[in-house]
Design a protein around this motif. Structure first.
Motif, PDB file in Angstrom:
ATOM      1  N   ILE A  77       0.855  -1.180   0.000  1.00 49.23           N
ATOM      2  CA  ILE A  77       0.000   0.000   0.000  1.00 49.23           C
ATOM      3  C   ILE A  77       0.893   1.233   0.000  1.00 49.23           C
ATOM      4  CG2 ILE A  77      -1.731   1.318   1.268  1.00 49.23           C
ATOM      5  CD1 ILE A  77      -2.755  -1.332   0.036  1.00 49.23           C
ATOM      6  N   ASN A  78       0.580   2.152  -0.894  1.00 52.06           N
ATOM      7  CA  ASN A  78       1.292   3.414  -1.024  1.00 52.06           C
ATOM      8  C   ASN A  78       0.372   4.496  -0.459  1.00 52.06           C
ATOM      9  OD1 ASN A  78       2.806   5.621  -1.819  1.00 52.06           O
ATOM     10  ND2 ASN A  78       2.471   5.330  -4.002  1.00 52.06           N
ATOM     11  N   ASP A  79       0.611   4.898   0.788  1.00 54.02           N
ATOM     12  CA  ASP A  79      -0.294   5.796   1.504  1.00 54.02           C
ATOM     13  C   ASP A  79       0.277   7.207   1.539  1.00 54.02           C
ATOM     14  OD1 ASP A  79      -1.938   7.171   3.215  1.00 54.02           O
ATOM     15  OD2 ASP A  79      -1.893   5.698   4.823  1.00 54.02           O
ATOM     16  N   VAL A  80      -0.366   8.112   0.794  1.00 54.38           N
ATOM     17  CA  VAL A  80       0.144   9.483   0.700  1.00 54.38           C
ATOM     18  C   VAL A  80      -0.111  10.299   1.968  1.00 54.38           C
ATOM     19  CG1 VAL A  80      -0.055   9.537  -1.812  1.00 54.38           C
ATOM     20  CG2 VAL A  80      -1.951  10.398  -0.406  1.00 54.38           C
ATOM     21  N   THR A  81      -0.853   9.741   2.926  1.00 53.40           N
ATOM     22  CA  THR A  81      -1.021  10.432   4.206  1.00 53.40           C
ATOM     23  C   THR A  81      -0.051   9.909   5.262  1.00 53.40           C
ATOM     24  OG1 THR A  81      -2.684   8.954   5.189  1.00 53.40           O
ATOM     25  CG2 THR A  81      -3.483  10.691   3.711  1.00 53.40           C
ATOM     26  N   GLY A  82       0.821   9.005   4.905  1.00 50.68           N
ATOM     27  CA  GLY A  82       1.787   8.483   5.873  1.00 50.68           C
ATOM     28  C   GLY A  82       1.135   7.757   7.034  1.00 50.68           C
ATOM     29  N   VAL A 112       4.555   1.974   1.532  1.00 54.85           N
ATOM     30  CA  VAL A 112       5.290   3.208   1.273  1.00 54.85           C
ATOM     31  C   VAL A 112       4.568   4.294   2.044  1.00 54.85           C
ATOM     32  CG1 VAL A 112       6.048   4.880  -0.442  1.00 54.85           C
ATOM     33  CG2 VAL A 112       5.954   2.446  -1.034  1.00 54.85           C
ATOM     34  N   VAL A 113       5.290   4.977   2.929  1.00 51.28           N
ATOM     35  CA  VAL A 113       4.667   6.036   3.729  1.00 51.28           C
ATOM     36  C   VAL A 113       5.253   7.381   3.312  1.00 51.28           C
ATOM     37  CG1 VAL A 113       4.049   4.581   5.677  1.00 51.28           C
ATOM     38  CG2 VAL A 113       6.287   5.655   5.647  1.00 51.28           C
ATOM     39  N   MET A 114       4.348   8.304   3.020  1.00 52.49           N
ATOM     40  CA  MET A 114       4.765   9.621   2.565  1.00 52.49           C
ATOM     41  C   MET A 114       4.846  10.586   3.750  1.00 52.49           C
ATOM     42  SD  MET A 114       2.995  12.154  -0.261  1.00 52.49           S
ATOM     43  CE  MET A 114       3.425  11.144  -1.672  1.00 52.49           C
ATOM     44  N   ALA A 115       5.736  11.561   3.610  1.00 56.85           N
ATOM     45  CA  ALA A 115       5.883  12.597   4.625  1.00 56.85           C
ATOM     46  C   ALA A 115       4.679  13.522   4.581  1.00 56.85           C
ATOM     47  CB  ALA A 115       7.163  13.392   4.384  1.00 56.85           C
ATOM     48  N   ARG A 116       3.839  13.441   5.618  1.00 59.13           N
ATOM     49  CA  ARG A 116       2.697  14.345   5.734  1.00 59.13           C
ATOM     50  C   ARG A 116       2.579  14.805   7.171  1.00 59.13           C
ATOM     51  NH1 ARG A 116      -1.029  13.727   1.598  1.00 59.13           N
ATOM     52  NH2 ARG A 116      -2.031  15.599   2.415  1.00 59.13           N
ATOM     53  N   GLU A 117       2.531  16.097   7.356  1.00 54.92           N
ATOM     54  CA  GLU A 117       2.296  16.671   8.674  1.00 54.92           C
ATOM     55  C   GLU A 117       0.797  16.715   8.948  1.00 54.92           C
ATOM     56  OE1 GLU A 117       5.755  19.924   9.318  1.00 54.92           O
ATOM     57  OE2 GLU A 117       4.297  20.388   7.738  1.00 54.92           O
ATOM     58  N   ARG A 118       0.435  16.600  10.224  1.00 57.65           N
ATOM     59  CA  ARG A 118      -0.968  16.778  10.585  1.00 57.65           C
ATOM     60  C   ARG A 118      -1.345  18.261  10.494  1.00 57.65           C
ATOM     61  NH1 ARG A 118      -2.715  11.935  12.812  1.00 57.65           N
ATOM     62  NH2 ARG A 118      -1.061  10.600  13.644  1.00 57.65           N
ATOM     63  N   ALA A 119      -0.409  19.125  10.856  1.00 55.27           N
ATOM     64  CA  ALA A 119      -0.578  20.579  10.766  1.00 55.27           C
ATOM     65  C   ALA A 119       0.803  21.172  10.516  1.00 55.27           C
ATOM     66  CB  ALA A 119      -1.184  21.137  12.052  1.00 55.27           C
ATOM     67  N   PRO A 120       0.875  22.371   9.909  1.00 54.66           N
ATOM     68  CA  PRO A 120       2.188  22.930   9.563  1.00 54.66           C
ATOM     69  C   PRO A 120       3.057  23.167  10.801  1.00 54.66           C
ATOM     70  CG  PRO A 120       0.421  24.130   8.469  1.00 54.66           C
ATOM     71  CD  PRO A 120      -0.235  23.234   9.460  1.00 54.66           C
ATOM     72  N   ASP A 121       4.273  22.680  10.743  1.00 50.63           N
ATOM     73  CA  ASP A 121       5.246  22.904  11.826  1.00 50.63           C
ATOM     74  C   ASP A 121       6.115  24.096  11.422  1.00 50.63           C
ATOM     75  OD1 ASP A 121       6.831  22.704  14.033  1.00 50.63           O
ATOM     76  OD2 ASP A 121       7.823  20.831  13.456  1.00 50.63           O
ATOM     77  N   VAL A 122       5.482  25.258  11.412  1.00 52.42           N
ATOM     78  CA  VAL A 122       6.143  26.470  10.918  1.00 52.42           C
ATOM     79  C   VAL A 122       7.305  26.828  11.844  1.00 52.42           C
ATOM     80  CG1 VAL A 122       5.833  28.899  10.359  1.00 52.42           C
ATOM     81  CG2 VAL A 122       4.006  27.264   9.877  1.00 52.42           C
ATOM     82  N   GLY A 123       8.406  27.256  11.232  1.00 58.93           N
ATOM     83  CA  GLY A 123       9.599  27.622  12.000  1.00 58.93           C
ATOM     84  C   GLY A 123      10.752  26.682  11.771  1.00 58.93           C
ATOM     85  N   ARG A 124      10.442  25.501  11.264  1.00 63.04           N
ATOM     86  CA  ARG A 124      11.499  24.551  10.901  1.00 63.04           C
ATOM     87  C   ARG A 124      11.653  24.543   9.386  1.00 63.04           C
ATOM     88  NH1 ARG A 124      12.692  21.117  15.222  1.00 63.04           N
ATOM     89  NH2 ARG A 124      11.128  21.067  16.876  1.00 63.04           N
ATOM     90  N   ASN A 125      12.822  24.129   8.921  1.00 66.31           N
ATOM     91  CA  ASN A 125      13.025  24.107   7.471  1.00 66.31           C
ATOM     92  C   ASN A 125      12.399  22.849   6.861  1.00 66.31           C
ATOM     93  OD1 ASN A 125      14.979  21.879   7.250  1.00 66.31           O
ATOM     94  ND2 ASN A 125      16.406  23.253   8.281  1.00 66.31           N
ATOM     95  N   ALA A 159       7.973  14.387  10.091  1.00 65.97           N
ATOM     96  CA  ALA A 159       6.716  13.783   9.639  1.00 65.97           C
ATOM     97  C   ALA A 159       6.903  12.303   9.326  1.00 65.97           C
ATOM     98  CB  ALA A 159       6.203  14.529   8.412  1.00 65.97           C
ATOM     99  N   LEU A 160       8.001  11.962   8.682  1.00 67.73           N
ATOM    100  CA  LEU A 160       8.270  10.562   8.366  1.00 67.73           C
ATOM    101  C   LEU A 160       8.559   9.748   9.618  1.00 67.73           C
ATOM    102  CD1 LEU A 160      10.410  11.029   5.151  1.00 67.73           C
ATOM    103  CD2 LEU A 160       8.221   9.826   5.293  1.00 67.73           C
TER     104      LEU A 160
END
Length: 324
Positions: free
Chosen positions: A119-124, A143-156, A164-165
């Protein structure tokens, strides 16, 4: 420990050639219309050509998740599109590894029951709380994709992708998915945090360059940064990396001209080759034949990075064979 995993029968990562995952879309909404197949016969014809071109895995998708288009379909429609195709491909090519591109646990379960291997899950594994358990119950690969639940603003972007991964890998392992069946995808292609993703609930398409929530990194800059830092992400998590670059819209920005998906073949294979040089272990592509050749060249040249002439010569000969 080696960064190596298994997608179905195919090993990916350290000690293995760069693997090719071919895209089969049975979703008319998909952003690249050249990838859409509208019948079982069309699917089987495409898979036959991919096999002739050296594909390792085919990835079947029944719902596009591009955040800038209206793509939402109900679970029954996705099932009706995906399950018959999985059965047909498995019947025709029983040894071929099949992955299914879905974030819905019910679709994943029916696809695995029909013969899919991964399974290739784009929501990780974060979009449907039952997904990880289903994959574990069937002893399948993911396959797990890098997806944040909410933006982690302030990090690169690299830090946010790694975090996220890491969260997705923890979900997988805590649910019983074997570590040697997990491949990571850094999420190139304008994937927004889940809390604003219209694909999950059928909301309006997203607009604007800052859909990842940070005004310092428009989406096309984000994707460029991730490609050039694949090795860092791989080393941080010690998992093989699959990248999906083919025909995506960030390429148009880097090309600096108007170019619909149909005109992005050459930029796709260029970026795919660069991703392999940067450490990618597998490439998901609409263009298996063209990507194969670019990937093989990049794979050979990658063996020379950081090596002197003699060591470089030894590595290239090892990969390509001695001169006739």
């Amino acid at each position: 420990m080696a960064a190596r995993a298994r997608l179905g029968k195919v090993y990916v990562g350290d000690g293995e050639p760069v693997r090719l995952m071919g895209v089969i879309n049975v979703s008319p909404e998909s952003f690249y219309k050249g990838s859409v197949r509208r019948s079982i016969d069309e699917v089987l014809g495409s898979v036959k050509q991919m096999v002739l071109n050296g594909v390792d895995i085919v990835d079947i998708g029944g719902m596009s998740t591009a955040p800038y288009n209206k793509t939402y379909v109900g679970v029954e429609e996705e099932l009706n599109r995906v399950v018959p195709v999985v059965k047909a491909v498995k019947a025709e090519y029983p040894e071929l590894t099949i992955s299914v591109d879905t974030f819905r646990a019910r679709v994943a379960e029916e696809a695995l029951r029909a013969g899919a291997d991964a399974i290739n899950d784009v929501t990780g594994l974060k979009g449907d709380p039952s997904m990880a358990r289903i994959i574990a119950d069937y002893n399948a690969s993911a396959v797990v994709m890098a997806r944040e639940r909410a933006p982690d603003v302030g990090r690169n972007p690299v830090e946010r992708t790694i975090n996220a991964l890491r969260e997705s890998l923890e979900i997988a392992l805590n649910s019983g998915i074997s570590e040697d069946r997990l491949v990571i995808d850094p999420g190139i292609g304008a994937w927004p945090p889940l809390n604003i993703d219209p694909a999950l609930k059928g909301g309006e398409p997203l607009k604007g360059p800052y859909i990842r929530g940070d005004r310092k990194y428009p989406w096309y800059v984000w994707d460029s940064v991730i490609i050039m830092n694949i090795r860092k992400i791989r080393e941080a998590l010690n998992r093989p990396i699959l990248v999906g670059i083919s025909r995506k819209s960030f390429l148009e920005r880097l090309m600096r001209r108007r170019a619909p998906p149909e005109d992005r073949l050459y930029s796709s294979v260029a970026a795919e080759a660069i991703a392999v040089l940067m450490g990618a272990d597998a490439v998901r592509t609409h263009n298996v034949g063209e990507t194969r050749d670019a990937v093989r060249v990049a794979e050979a040249l990658r063996a020379c990075i950081g090596r002197g002439p003699e060591a470089c010569a030894d590595e290239v000969v090892k990969l390509t064979g001695p001169s006739p």
